[in-house]
Scaffold this motif. Structure first.
Motif, PDB file in Angstrom:
ATOM      1  N   UNK A 200      -1.405   4.509  -8.633  1.00 26.28           N
ATOM      2  CA  UNK A 200      -0.950   4.357 -10.026  1.00 26.28           C
ATOM      3  C   UNK A 200      -1.550   5.430 -10.928  1.00 26.28           C
ATOM      4  N   UNK A 201      -2.847   5.674 -10.790  1.00 28.97           N
ATOM      5  CA  UNK A 201      -3.515   6.692 -11.606  1.00 28.97           C
ATOM      6  C   UNK A 201      -2.917   8.071 -11.336  1.00 28.97           C
ATOM      7  N   UNK A 202      -2.690   8.398 -10.081  1.00 29.15           N
ATOM      8  CA  UNK A 202      -2.100   9.698  -9.735  1.00 29.15           C
ATOM      9  C   UNK A 202      -0.703   9.838 -10.330  1.00 29.15           C
ATOM     10  N   UNK A 203       0.099   8.788 -10.234  1.00 28.71           N
ATOM     11  CA  UNK A 203       1.462   8.835 -10.782  1.00 28.71           C
ATOM     12  C   UNK A 203       1.417   8.994 -12.301  1.00 28.71           C
TER      13      UNK A 203
ATOM     14  N   UNK B 174      -5.839  -3.453  -3.582  1.00 32.81           N
ATOM     15  CA  UNK B 174      -5.865  -3.202  -5.028  1.00 32.81           C
ATOM     16  C   UNK B 174      -6.413  -1.812  -5.347  1.00 32.81           C
ATOM     17  N   UNK B 175      -7.446  -1.379  -4.618  1.00 29.97           N
ATOM     18  CA  UNK B 175      -8.019  -0.050  -4.859  1.00 29.97           C
ATOM     19  C   UNK B 175      -7.025   1.057  -4.513  1.00 29.97           C
ATOM     20  N   UNK B 176      -6.348   0.892  -3.408  1.00 35.22           N
ATOM     21  CA  UNK B 176      -5.360   1.895  -2.994  1.00 35.22           C
ATOM     22  C   UNK B 176      -4.217   1.959  -3.994  1.00 35.22           C
ATOM     23  N   UNK B 177      -3.729   0.795  -4.394  1.00 37.88           N
ATOM     24  CA  UNK B 177      -2.620   0.739  -5.343  1.00 37.88           C
ATOM     25  C   UNK B 177      -3.023   1.362  -6.676  1.00 37.88           C
TER      26      UNK B 177
ATOM     27  N   UNK C 280       3.617  -9.921  -1.393  1.00 32.03           N
ATOM     28  CA  UNK C 280       4.258  -9.523  -0.139  1.00 32.03           C
ATOM     29  C   UNK C 280       3.770  -8.128   0.297  1.00 32.03           C
ATOM     30  N   UNK C 281       3.641  -7.213  -0.662  1.00 28.27           N
ATOM     31  CA  UNK C 281       3.162  -5.865  -0.347  1.00 28.27           C
ATOM     32  C   UNK C 281       1.729  -5.911   0.184  1.00 28.27           C
ATOM     33  N   UNK C 282       0.903  -6.754  -0.403  1.00 28.44           N
ATOM     34  CA  UNK C 282      -0.480  -6.869   0.073  1.00 28.44           C
ATOM     35  C   UNK C 282      -0.526  -7.461   1.477  1.00 28.44           C
ATOM     36  N   UNK C 283       0.351  -8.415   1.747  1.00 30.52           N
ATOM     37  CA  UNK C 283       0.425  -9.001   3.091  1.00 30.52           C
ATOM     38  C   UNK C 283       0.806  -7.939   4.118  1.00 30.52           C
ATOM     39  N   UNK C 284       1.788  -7.113   3.791  1.00 30.34           N
ATOM     40  CA  UNK C 284       2.201  -6.042   4.701  1.00 30.34           C
ATOM     41  C   UNK C 284       1.059  -5.040   4.883  1.00 30.34           C
ATOM     42  N   UNK C 285       0.390  -4.699   3.792  1.00 28.48           N
ATOM     43  CA  UNK C 285      -0.755  -3.784   3.869  1.00 28.48           C
ATOM     44  C   UNK C 285      -1.828  -4.336   4.804  1.00 28.48           C
ATOM     45  N   UNK C 286      -2.129  -5.609   4.668  1.00 21.77           N
ATOM     46  CA  UNK C 286      -3.160  -6.233   5.511  1.00 21.77           C
ATOM     47  C   UNK C 286      -2.734  -6.224   6.978  1.00 21.77           C
ATOM     48  N   UNK C 287      -1.447  -6.414   7.238  1.00 19.96           N
ATOM     49  CA  UNK C 287      -0.954  -6.360   8.613  1.00 19.96           C
ATOM     50  C   UNK C 287      -1.089  -4.948   9.185  1.00 19.96           C
TER      51      UNK C 287
ATOM     52  N   UNK D  52      -2.999   2.768   3.269  1.00 25.95           N
ATOM     53  CA  UNK D  52      -4.166   2.646   4.139  1.00 25.95           C
ATOM     54  C   UNK D  52      -4.905   3.983   4.223  1.00 25.95           C
ATOM     55  N   UNK D  53      -4.172   5.068   4.346  1.00 28.60           N
ATOM     56  CA  UNK D  53      -4.802   6.385   4.380  1.00 28.60           C
ATOM     57  C   UNK D  53      -5.490   6.702   3.053  1.00 28.60           C
ATOM     58  N   UNK D  54      -4.873   6.296   1.962  1.00 29.55           N
ATOM     59  CA  UNK D  54      -5.485   6.514   0.646  1.00 29.55           C
ATOM     60  C   UNK D  54      -6.810   5.774   0.558  1.00 29.55           C
ATOM     61  N   UNK D  55      -6.823   4.513   0.961  1.00 33.45           N
ATOM     62  CA  UNK D  55      -8.049   3.724   0.864  1.00 33.45           C
ATOM     63  C   UNK D  55      -9.120   4.231   1.836  1.00 33.45           C
ATOM     64  N   UNK D  56      -8.725   4.730   2.985  1.00 28.78           N
ATOM     65  CA  UNK D  56      -9.698   5.336   3.909  1.00 28.78           C
ATOM     66  C   UNK D  56     -10.301   6.584   3.259  1.00 28.78           C
ATOM     67  N   UNK D  57      -9.470   7.352   2.571  1.00 35.05           N
ATOM     68  CA  UNK D  57      -9.985   8.513   1.836  1.00 35.05           C
ATOM     69  C   UNK D  57     -10.977   8.109   0.762  1.00 35.05           C
TER      70      UNK D  57
END
Length: 173
Positions: free
Chosen positions: A68-71, A61-64, A116-123, A6-11
């Motif tokens: 991924x690109x950074x890794x 998807x954008x945050x993920x 499941x990860x996206x569901x948790x992210x949305x929560x 969430x912090x990544x996507x806010x950035x």
């Protein structure tokens, strides 16, 4: 991991929207004693608009993809947001110093269990957007501003000491 995403996507949103930079004017509003001043009301409006934008436009998807690109580049995907650890006083602790191998493991788990990860992210996003308050922002600003002033004073004193030790003066250094 979802909090970090969430912090990544806010950035990412902040990189493309200059309104996020206006949010730092909370400093001026927090120094005012009149909470109904034009500046305070304006800052509250900006704050509400930013939270709405985060709620509307932050995408898992954008945050993920950013992580991924950074890794893939062998970079720390959370380097930009590590300063947030200074705000974590009364809240649930977040470990910001995850080694790159740990990030890779978390990333592969998130990719493997994407739904499941996206569901948790949305929560997490929903909880953040519905619970964050302007008053918290002002309190966090004061914490960061105090730490900044202390670090700046230490730096300035160190530079002055170094200047005196090396014998530098206004004419030669």
């Amino acid at each position: 991991m979802s909090v970090k995403l969430l912090h990544v996507v806010i950035g990412l949103l902040g990189d493309s929207d200059p309104t996020f930079r206006k949010a730092c004017l909370v400093a001026a509003a927090s120094l005012q004693s009149d909470t109904n001043s034009w500046l305070d009301v304006h800052q509250k409006t900006i704050f509400s608009n930013l939270i709405e934008k985060i709620s509307r436009e932050s995408r898992f998807a954008e945050a993920l993809k950013s992580v991924e690109v950074a890794v893939q580049r062998n970079e720390d995907p959370f380097q930009r947001i590590k300063w947030l650890r200074f705000l974590n006083q009364d809240r649930e602790p977040v470990d910001w110093d995850v080694p790159l191998t740990g990030v890779q493991d978390l990333l592969s788990t998130y990719v493997k269990h994407r739904k499941m990860a996206e569901t948790v992210f949305m929560q997490v996003k929903y909880k953040f957007c519905s619970e964050v308050s302007y008053a918290d922002v002002i309190g966090n600003y004061k914490i960061l501003h105090g730490k900044y002033k202390k670090a700046r004073k230490q730096y300035m004193n160190g530079m002055l000491s170094l200047h005196q030790v090396t014998g530098c003066n206004e004419y030669a250094c």
